[in-house]
Design a protein around this motif. Structure first.
Motif, PDB file in Angstrom:
ATOM      1  N   SER A  52      47.022  50.239  53.668  1.00 39.54           N
ATOM      2  CA  SER A  52      46.866  51.265  54.716  1.00 39.54           C
ATOM      3  C   SER A  52      46.310  52.563  54.149  1.00 39.54           C
ATOM      4  O   SER A  52      45.646  53.301  54.863  1.00 39.54           O
ATOM      5  CB  SER A  52      48.220  51.582  55.380  1.00 39.54           C
ATOM      6  N   VAL A  53      46.623  52.863  52.873  1.00 36.72           N
ATOM      7  CA  VAL A  53      46.309  54.200  52.340  1.00 36.72           C
ATOM      8  C   VAL A  53      45.176  54.188  51.312  1.00 36.72           C
ATOM      9  O   VAL A  53      44.165  54.864  51.483  1.00 36.72           O
ATOM     10  CB  VAL A  53      47.577  54.849  51.716  1.00 36.72           C
ATOM     11  N   CYS A  54      45.355  53.433  50.221  1.00 35.60           N
ATOM     12  CA  CYS A  54      44.401  53.571  49.102  1.00 35.60           C
ATOM     13  C   CYS A  54      43.062  52.883  49.381  1.00 35.60           C
ATOM     14  O   CYS A  54      42.010  53.437  49.062  1.00 35.60           O
ATOM     15  CB  CYS A  54      45.017  53.044  47.816  1.00 35.60           C
ATOM     16  N   LEU A  55      43.104  51.700  49.942  1.00 37.04           N
ATOM     17  CA  LEU A  55      41.844  50.996  50.235  1.00 37.04           C
ATOM     18  C   LEU A  55      40.918  51.846  51.100  1.00 37.04           C
ATOM     19  O   LEU A  55      39.739  52.006  50.773  1.00 37.04           O
ATOM     20  CB  LEU A  55      42.177  49.630  50.865  1.00 37.04           C
ATOM     21  N   LYS A 102      49.894  61.908  50.860  1.00 42.69           N
ATOM     22  CA  LYS A 102      50.609  62.291  49.646  1.00 42.69           C
ATOM     23  C   LYS A 102      51.979  61.613  49.668  1.00 42.69           C
ATOM     24  O   LYS A 102      52.733  61.771  50.637  1.00 42.69           O
ATOM     25  CB  LYS A 102      50.796  63.812  49.581  1.00 42.69           C
ATOM     26  N   ILE A 103      52.260  60.867  48.626  1.00 45.95           N
ATOM     27  CA  ILE A 103      53.539  60.155  48.545  1.00 45.95           C
ATOM     28  C   ILE A 103      54.383  60.838  47.481  1.00 45.95           C
ATOM     29  O   ILE A 103      53.934  61.012  46.337  1.00 45.95           O
ATOM     30  CB  ILE A 103      53.297  58.667  48.216  1.00 45.95           C
ATOM     31  N   VAL A 104      55.572  61.252  47.870  1.00 46.49           N
ATOM     32  CA  VAL A 104      56.433  62.004  46.955  1.00 46.49           C
ATOM     33  C   VAL A 104      57.631  61.128  46.594  1.00 46.49           C
ATOM     34  O   VAL A 104      58.479  60.833  47.438  1.00 46.49           O
ATOM     35  CB  VAL A 104      56.887  63.334  47.589  1.00 46.49           C
ATOM     36  N   GLY A 105      57.647  60.704  45.321  1.00 45.79           N
ATOM     37  CA  GLY A 105      58.735  59.877  44.813  1.00 45.79           C
ATOM     38  C   GLY A 105      59.748  60.764  44.117  1.00 45.79           C
ATOM     39  O   GLY A 105      59.548  61.207  42.982  1.00 45.79           O
ATOM     40  N   ASP A 142      41.250  65.415  48.312  1.00 44.37           N
ATOM     41  CA  ASP A 142      41.048  64.663  49.555  1.00 44.37           C
ATOM     42  C   ASP A 142      41.175  63.178  49.232  1.00 44.37           C
ATOM     43  O   ASP A 142      40.195  62.495  48.982  1.00 44.37           O
ATOM     44  CB  ASP A 142      39.670  64.980  50.141  1.00 44.37           C
ATOM     45  N   GLY A 143      42.411  62.707  49.201  1.00 46.93           N
ATOM     46  CA  GLY A 143      42.640  61.301  48.878  1.00 46.93           C
ATOM     47  C   GLY A 143      44.105  61.080  48.567  1.00 46.93           C
ATOM     48  O   GLY A 143      44.908  62.023  48.588  1.00 46.93           O
ATOM     49  N   PRO A 144      44.462  59.827  48.267  1.00 47.88           N
ATOM     50  CA  PRO A 144      45.872  59.527  48.024  1.00 47.88           C
ATOM     51  C   PRO A 144      46.391  60.114  46.717  1.00 47.88           C
ATOM     52  O   PRO A 144      45.690  60.094  45.703  1.00 47.88           O
ATOM     53  CB  PRO A 144      45.910  57.996  47.985  1.00 47.88           C
ATOM     54  N   VAL A 145      47.614  60.631  46.774  1.00 44.88           N
ATOM     55  CA  VAL A 145      48.256  61.218  45.591  1.00 44.88           C
ATOM     56  C   VAL A 145      49.713  60.758  45.564  1.00 44.88           C
ATOM     57  O   VAL A 145      50.370  60.702  46.606  1.00 44.88           O
ATOM     58  CB  VAL A 145      48.216  62.765  45.629  1.00 44.88           C
TER      59      VAL A 145
END
Lengths: 273, 307
Positions: B91-94, B100-103, B154-157
């Motif tokens: 859903s996100v990286c492709l 932004k995903i915060v672990g 501008d992209g997944p982090v």
């Protein structure tokens, strides 16, 4: 709705079916069955219900469409080509190296809103779009087509509870209930029971229709978009492979090749529908 | 001075949200712990409680980003990266979406809750995804920088955060840059390349080595991906060996990233990290760091073996 408009939409559905055959081509495996089963619904969305403009693809208040059962994207490609998002000749190149028309939906394709193909994620993505639209005060509606086999994915039911919790009346799930998954009949392989009852129990307003009856389809789309306060689900009874006799009601053409003779027969039968 | 990373994170997220109305937050029933609660309190319409459903949360975040929002999706690191791995990939990286995903509570930092809540694999699983940026800040100052940088990309982090009070190593003049190593202590014989909490411990190890007459350079890698290979090669130039230090499995994390980056011109290496194990409960964080071999003594011993 007047009979001429319905007849026009049936012609669009025919064009979508012919486009599916075009995109499938020869010597390429492709998902014929599930594309044909949702062809009438896809035609009604693109050529009747949705606000969209191929010349202004990113207009903020366009309605959103997500093919959560991503393998059925041939129906969407055919509709997008018919609507003018890209030349119809491009359909022939579907699933070839470097083509904008990949085996499953990707945003590089003009008109495709989200990447799907790993089943069970499209309704959640649709929730995000519906929440974003509500936050921005935009009146668009988000339409998501799911397969009945796809409903085995647990994430779908996370999404069904979430849409209900957020009271997303700007979101409609359409279940293409063709009753057949990759390996056989859903009732034999993995029985999902009362699909409409499940959506109702989760707080959705539900409709059940014949997914090949254009009059019923447009009425359900209109009624679903008018519901206030809860999300809506249209359970569409469909026939896998609809329109191509040898592919109807079988899993054999879930993902398969056509011979030259079969291709010609399919075109003849679609033209005679 | 000690500052809690979660507190620092929440302060900066709120400051960012005040400046940028596109910033929204999602959480899976851990907003008090992850500090995304600051958005719920101040901008309730921009906070989305997703219940205990991380898979749905990530795909919903993807959908929100497709409407121009900058979603920050939160959970503990082990759940934020592990449960929805396929959603992050598909859903996100492709589609290269701006999510932004915060672990939070990464590594051993949730010491009491034990193995199910301790994350040693997230650097590996997140950095393997094309297009993903992975930050692993060492202190409160860098955490705040990572929040700002994540929003600017501008992209997944993926941002990996410890839950504890940690020493402040940096200040507002520290020249952080995505993908660039930061030499935090000069030294000539061995390089200690560390990330996250282990950078402070590597600094202590360098002090310990100094008492033994060994000159150790400490290099902080706050970005695990992308990694500026040339800059890293330059940063380790002249030393006789490298010790990588991470609160993470030695498979696929910082040590692997450094080895991959330098494999064309390799140096002898040792990896200090979790040795292919799961975690467990303990009464305090330090007890676990000792148990799993993540101390200054472990790092110093590894460095001595290289010389």
């Amino acid at each position: 709705m007047n009979p001429e408009r319905i007849a026009e939409l049936k012609e669009k559905a025919r064009a979508v079916r012919l486009g599916i055959i075009e995109a499938l081509g020869l010597e390429k495996r492709g998902h014929l069955g599930g594309s044909m089963s949702c062809a009438d619904i896809v035609a009604a969305l693109y050529f009747y219900k949705m606000r969209h403009d191929p010349k202004d693809r990113f207009m903020p208040d366009r309605d959103r469409f997500i093919m959560s059962k991503g393998h059925s994207v041939l129906a969407q490609y055919a509709a997008l080509a018919e609507a003018g998002y890209f030349p119809k000749e491009t359909l022939k190149k579907t699933k070839t190296l470097g083509c904008i028309l990949q085996g499953h939906p990707e945003r590089e394709t003009p008109g495709v809103e989200a990447n799907t193909g790993s089943l069970g994620q499209g309704l959640s993505i649709g929730i995000g779009m519906a929440l974003g639209g509500r936050l921005d005060g935009l009146g668009y509606h988000t339409w998501v087509i799911l397969g009945d086999g796809e409903l085995a994915e647990g994430q779908v039911w996370e999404a069904v509870t979430a849409a209900s919790a957020f009271k997303l009346d700007n979101l409609t799930a359409i279940v293409d209930m063709n009753g057949i998954q990759a390996v056989g009949k859903t009732c034999d392989r993995y029985d999902l029971g009362d699909i409409r009852g499940k959506f109702s129990a989760f707080g959705w307003k539900t409709f059940e229709i014949d997914g090949h009856d254009m009059t019923q389809i447009v009425r359900a789309l209109d009624e679903a978009s008018e519901v206030k306060g809860v999300p809506t689900a249209i359970i569409a009874r469909t026939v896998k492979g609809k329109g191509v006799s040898f592919a109807e009601n079988t899993h054999a053409y879930h993902n398969n090749l056509l011979t030259k003779e079969q291709q010609e027969q399919a075109v003849r039968e679609i033209l005679a529908m | 001075m000690l500052i809690n990373l979660r507190t620092a994170y929440g302060e900066e997220l709120l400051a960012l949200a005040k400046e940028n109305s596109r910033v929204v937050a999602l959480d899976a029933d851990l907003c008090g712990s992850t500090q995304s609660v600051v958005i719920e309190k101040n901008f309730p319409e921009r906070y989305f409680e997703m219940g205990i459903g991380e898979q749905n949360m990530i795909s919903v975040a993807a959908g929100l980003s497709l409407t121009g929002k900058i979603p920050f999706a939160h959970s503990f690191a082990v759940f934020a990266s592990g449960r929805p791995f396929d959603q992050i990939r598909q859903s996100v990286c492709l589609p290269k979406l701006n999510v932004k995903i915060v672990g939070s509570s990464c590594g051993l930092s949730d010491f009491g809750d034990g193995a199910t809540h301790q994350s040693f694999e997230d650097l590996a699983t997140m950095r393997v995804l094309p297009g993903m940026t992975v930050f692993c800040p060492a202190d409160a100052v860098e955490t705040k920088w990572a929040v700002r940088q994540a929003a600017a990309i501008d992209g997944p982090v993926y941002i990996r955060l410890n839950r504890n009070d940690l020493p402040v190593l940096f200040d507002e003049k520290t020249p952080f840059e995505t993908g660039k190593p930061l030499v935090v202590k000069e030294g000539s014989q061995v390089a200690l390349v560390a990330t996250g909490t282990m950078t402070a411990i590597a600094m202590e190890a360098a002090g310990l080595l100094e008492t033994k007459g060994i000159s150790a350079r400490v290099i902080h890698l706050g970005t695990i991906k992308p990694l500026d290979t040339a800059a890293l090669a330059k940063a380790v130039n002249g030393v006789r060996g490298i010790v990588t230090c991470e609160e993470h499995t030695i498979y696929g994390g910082l040590g692997s990233a450094v080895a991959e980056a330098l494999c064309a011109a390799p140096l002898p290496m040792r990896m200090v990290g979790i040795q292919d194990r799961y975690g467990q409960s303990a009464v305090c964080y330090d007890e676990l760091l000792v148990h799993y071999g993540l101390t200054k003594e472990n790092i110093a011993a590894a460095a001595e073996k290289l010389l």
